[in-house]
Design a protein around this motif. Structure first.
Motif, PDB file in Angstrom:
ATOM      1  N   UNK A 147       7.664  11.334  -0.239  1.00  0.00           N
ATOM      2  CA  UNK A 147       7.524   9.904   0.016  1.00  0.00           C
ATOM      3  C   UNK A 147       7.587   9.637   1.507  1.00  0.00           C
TER       4      UNK A 147
ATOM      5  N   UNK B 114       5.140   7.395   4.510  1.00  0.00           N
ATOM      6  CA  UNK B 114       5.528   6.306   5.391  1.00  0.00           C
ATOM      7  C   UNK B 114       5.357   6.711   6.849  1.00  0.00           C
ATOM      8  N   UNK B 115       5.456   7.991   7.108  1.00  0.00           N
ATOM      9  CA  UNK B 115       5.371   8.473   8.474  1.00  0.00           C
ATOM     10  C   UNK B 115       3.940   8.476   8.995  1.00  0.00           C
TER      11      UNK B 115
ATOM     12  N   UNK C 288       0.587   4.954   5.537  1.00  0.00           N
ATOM     13  CA  UNK C 288       1.126   3.602   5.590  1.00  0.00           C
ATOM     14  C   UNK C 288       0.099   2.565   5.198  1.00  0.00           C
TER      15      UNK C 288
ATOM     16  N   UNK D  83      -0.558   2.698   1.482  1.00  0.00           N
ATOM     17  CA  UNK D  83       0.518   2.065   0.726  1.00  0.00           C
ATOM     18  C   UNK D  83       0.501   0.561   0.929  1.00  0.00           C
ATOM     19  N   UNK D  84       0.142   0.156   2.133  1.00  0.00           N
ATOM     20  CA  UNK D  84       0.039  -1.275   2.378  1.00  0.00           C
ATOM     21  C   UNK D  84      -0.970  -1.900   1.422  1.00  0.00           C
TER      22      UNK D  84
ATOM     23  N   UNK E  22       0.443  -2.028  -1.981  1.00  0.00           N
ATOM     24  CA  UNK E  22       1.518  -3.003  -2.100  1.00  0.00           C
ATOM     25  C   UNK E  22       0.977  -4.424  -2.111  1.00  0.00           C
ATOM     26  N   UNK E  23      -0.099  -4.643  -1.398  1.00  0.00           N
ATOM     27  CA  UNK E  23      -0.723  -5.964  -1.417  1.00  0.00           C
ATOM     28  C   UNK E  23      -1.134  -6.316  -2.854  1.00  0.00           C
TER      29      UNK E  23
ATOM     30  N   UNK F 190       0.057  -5.051  -5.544  1.00  0.00           N
ATOM     31  CA  UNK F 190       1.253  -5.194  -6.368  1.00  0.00           C
ATOM     32  C   UNK F 190       1.908  -6.550  -6.152  1.00  0.00           C
ATOM     33  N   UNK F 191       1.963  -6.968  -4.900  1.00  0.00           N
ATOM     34  CA  UNK F 191       2.520  -8.286  -4.616  1.00  0.00           C
ATOM     35  C   UNK F 191       1.783  -9.339  -5.426  1.00  0.00           C
TER      36      UNK F 191
ATOM     37  N   UNK G  45       3.950  -6.938  -9.508  1.00  0.00           N
ATOM     38  CA  UNK G  45       4.412  -5.659 -10.042  1.00  0.00           C
ATOM     39  C   UNK G  45       5.222  -4.899  -9.004  1.00  0.00           C
ATOM     40  N   UNK G  46       5.957  -3.961  -9.488  1.00  0.00           N
ATOM     41  CA  UNK G  46       6.756  -3.124  -8.619  1.00  0.00           C
ATOM     42  C   UNK G  46       5.942  -1.908  -8.236  1.00  0.00           C
ATOM     43  N   UNK G  47       6.152  -1.462  -7.017  1.00  0.00           N
ATOM     44  CA  UNK G  47       5.486  -0.245  -6.567  1.00  0.00           C
ATOM     45  C   UNK G  47       6.509   0.869  -6.504  1.00  0.00           C
ATOM     46  N   UNK G  48       6.314   1.880  -7.324  1.00  0.00           N
ATOM     47  CA  UNK G  48       7.254   2.992  -7.323  1.00  0.00           C
ATOM     48  C   UNK G  48       6.678   4.160  -6.548  1.00  0.00           C
ATOM     49  N   UNK G  49       7.402   4.562  -5.539  1.00  0.00           N
ATOM     50  CA  UNK G  49       6.987   5.734  -4.789  1.00  0.00           C
ATOM     51  C   UNK G  49       7.645   6.915  -5.465  1.00  0.00           C
TER      52      UNK G  49
ATOM     53  N   UNK H  21      11.727   5.647  -5.454  1.00  0.00           N
ATOM     54  CA  UNK H  21      12.009   4.455  -4.669  1.00  0.00           C
ATOM     55  C   UNK H  21      11.114   3.334  -5.159  1.00  0.00           C
TER      56      UNK H  21
ATOM     57  N   UNK I  52       9.791  -0.323  -4.712  1.00  0.00           N
ATOM     58  CA  UNK I  52       9.695  -1.472  -3.822  1.00  0.00           C
ATOM     59  C   UNK I  52       9.509  -2.685  -4.717  1.00  0.00           C
TER      60      UNK I  52
ATOM     61  N   UNK J 217       8.879  -6.277  -5.832  1.00  0.00           N
ATOM     62  CA  UNK J 217       8.176  -7.445  -5.349  1.00  0.00           C
ATOM     63  C   UNK J 217       8.928  -8.702  -5.748  1.00  0.00           C
TER      64      UNK J 217
END
Lengths: 351, 351
Positions: free
Chosen positions: A78, A82-83, A88, A91-92, A95-96, A98-99, A103-107, B105, B107, B109
């Motif tokens: 994971x 992010x690194x 990134x 995932x962004x 996550x958009x 998911x927002x 919903x939840x984003x599970x890494x 992990x 995240x 929302x």
DNA sequence: GCACTTTTTTGGAGCGCTCCAAGTTTATTC
DNA sequence: GAATAAACTTGGAGCGCTCCAAAAAAGTGC
């Protein structure tokens, strides 16, 4: 009874003098409970410190987690996602989506050996599998009977996949450089296994990448094609494999291929280490050496000078992947376009 | 029967001619199943396309999710976290700890109004609550009876919290600038509600931040203290509130406070927009204006010139937060140190 | 072959919830 | 106020699994 245990629906019902079903309705469909009953139930819940139905029960009953799982590519963790600038943005994008879906984003964590277990046990309604997924992972995902999408890997018509046209991207990069007059290249490829940089100099028998995913080979093909157009062979070009984020990548290229006037990379991240190293050594970019990145991350626009790179819509890719998982429709294989963004790290070679 | 339904433990048992319990053991405690039986069960599972116990059942039975939930600060969405340099490093720290623990992990929302629901329904064993958590969130978290840690907010001795010494950080920043000889400041504060930048010029009655978390006020206090040391009052310093990531932040500062020779910010992100805008306007940093960031993100080291900033160990903070959730020990309130990192964006003002 | 120990296997109990068909209460109409 | 309609409640069924005490089978020693 029920001393310090956390209270359940049934406990609340008992105190309020109603059935489990009614308590459930108070929390989930309050409109169909008479208001005085509702208040009674709420009072009982409050008294017991009950804060609503436990998600565990709901999950079992409904079968839905309201979450989507993201599995990092290859052997990465994971934290690697992010690194990396690319990770990134990907995932962004996810996550958009998911927002928007609430919903939840599970890494989902997992090294090579625990990966299939992770897939089997993840509390999600679908997966996004980072690129380079091997066949085991796909089988695991299929067994879960959950929708999933593979990134940067085409696994046939039965599997959702999204990839960019990496071959074309590579081709555009080389053509740009050959048009500028470059003839001496070095290629910085991605080593997908852990370990130090591997240097493949020309001349050595048939060279094979030690680590590399289909997408890496595809890009190499693109480079080869572009070189062939001006009658150069990729076999004469040094190829260096470094793991993503390897800070020494730049140093190895300059040490091993000092004659190169142009450096082709597989990611902006690698290209940035080249820029850093050039600065350290007093090598001027682009006057002394031209550099082309790959991915078109936001970082690439902020380097000094700004990086010429093969851009793709990473955020859009993540978003689309999530949308496909949510949609759970018939399998599609999508190829997204790439585009060469010419900025400040490429120029004619010194004559 | 059981046509296209996904098979269950019981189905496998039926085909293999053993009980549910044995099938469960084959998958979870294979050592206590005789090998011939194990093979028979595995064959049956394979035949049925059964790939191991469904996590839903396990979750209900065990009550464990093997996941920790991260809630973005304030009204922010998951995507905001990934977008901000600070958020990324924080998540990186958390993810590092999750990788090590083999945990997922999540995240989580949720906007302001859905946040408590999100907490109630999250499929996690514990929470990390982004800074600025209001009391409702804390109550919700407590009701879940799950371990949780609050970041950058002290909620008393019964609640786990981790914060930096923001007051001291702010103080160090101002002192550095006053020692260099600066007397004309502008402060870029964080607006935690959405909307355009808010400008608070001096002189206007008592100024109150429109949006701001305890940590923001704490930093402002630190600035005030540092100014007081040279007999300046923060009341005479313009304060501008902008939402994180607001690209116009830099422009507003230069427009509204042209006389400032030093700009204090609440985050590296803000400071970077100031640098960008300075470049655009031909303002030289640090010759014309000094800028100090806050957070010490990796980005801050890569700006041109590199950013002077109040650094904290963000990754370590995320890591520690996760560790505290996993440990589930007695409540602790931890204050982490800050350090002024002087780089290239601060210098004596033009005399 | 018997008594006894060890290794395996079994199946009931229960985790907490939501759905839904059926039952009960309350409101409306003539 | 009986008949009908509408509104609300109920409780059984079942989601898939793991634990565990107890039963069964296999192994051991004489």
């Amino acid at each position: 009874m029920n001393h310090s245990k956390t209270p359940t629906l049934a406990d609340v019902g008992r105190v309020a003098g109603v059935s489990r079903g009614t308590v459930s309705n108070v929390f989930n469909h309050p409109h169909l409970v008479r208001s005085d009953v509702r208040e009674r139930v709420e009072a009982a819940a409050h008294q017991l410190g009950y804060d609503g139905p436990d998600p565990r029960g709901r999950v079992l009953r409904d079968g839905k987690f309201n979450a989507i799982g993201f599995l990092p590519p290859g052997a990465y963790a994971i934290s690697d996602v992010v690194r990396s600038p690319y990770g990134r943005e990907l995932v962004l994008g996810v996550s958009l989506a998911c927002d928007e879906a609430g919903a939840t984003l599970s890494l989902v964590s997992g090294t090579d050996d625990t990966r299939t277990t992770a897939i089997r046990e993840a509390l999600v309604d679908g997966f996004i599998l980072g690129h380079s997924v091997d066949i085991d992972l796909i089988t695991s995902a299929q067994r879960r009977r959950l929708p999933f999408v593979i990134l940067e890997s085409d696994a046939g018509p039965d599997v959702n996949s999204i990839r960019i046209d990496g071959r074309k991207g590579a081709l555009l990069a080389v053509r740009h450089l050959t048009n500028l007059g470059h003839r001496h290249f070095a290629i910085l490829s991605v080593r997908r296994t852990s370990g130090p940089p591997i240097v493949h100099m020309p001349g050595k028998a048939k060279r094979r990448l030690a680590g590399g995913f289909p997408l890496d080979h595809e890009r190499l093909d693109g480079f080869a094609q572009g070189l062939a157009e001006i009658n150069l062979s990729i076999d004469d070009v040094p190829i260096i494999e470094t793991t993503p984020g390897e800070p020494a990548a730049g140093a190895v290229v300059f040490d091993q291929v000092p004659e190169a006037t142009a450096i082709l990379t597989m990611s902006d991240w690698q290209a940035i280490t080249v820029l850093d190293e050039a600065l350290r050594r007093g090598i001027n970019i682009p006057e002394d050496v031209s550099v082309v990145g790959f991915d078109g991350t936001a970082e690439a626009a902020r380097t000094t000078p700004p990086l010429t790179t093969v851009a793709q819509d990473i955020v859009g890719k993540g978003r689309l992947a999530a949308a496909m998982v949510f949609a759970n429709g018939p399998p599609q294989q999508i190829v997204m376009p790439v585009e060469l963004v010419v900025r400040g790290t490429t120029a004619r070679p010194r004559s």
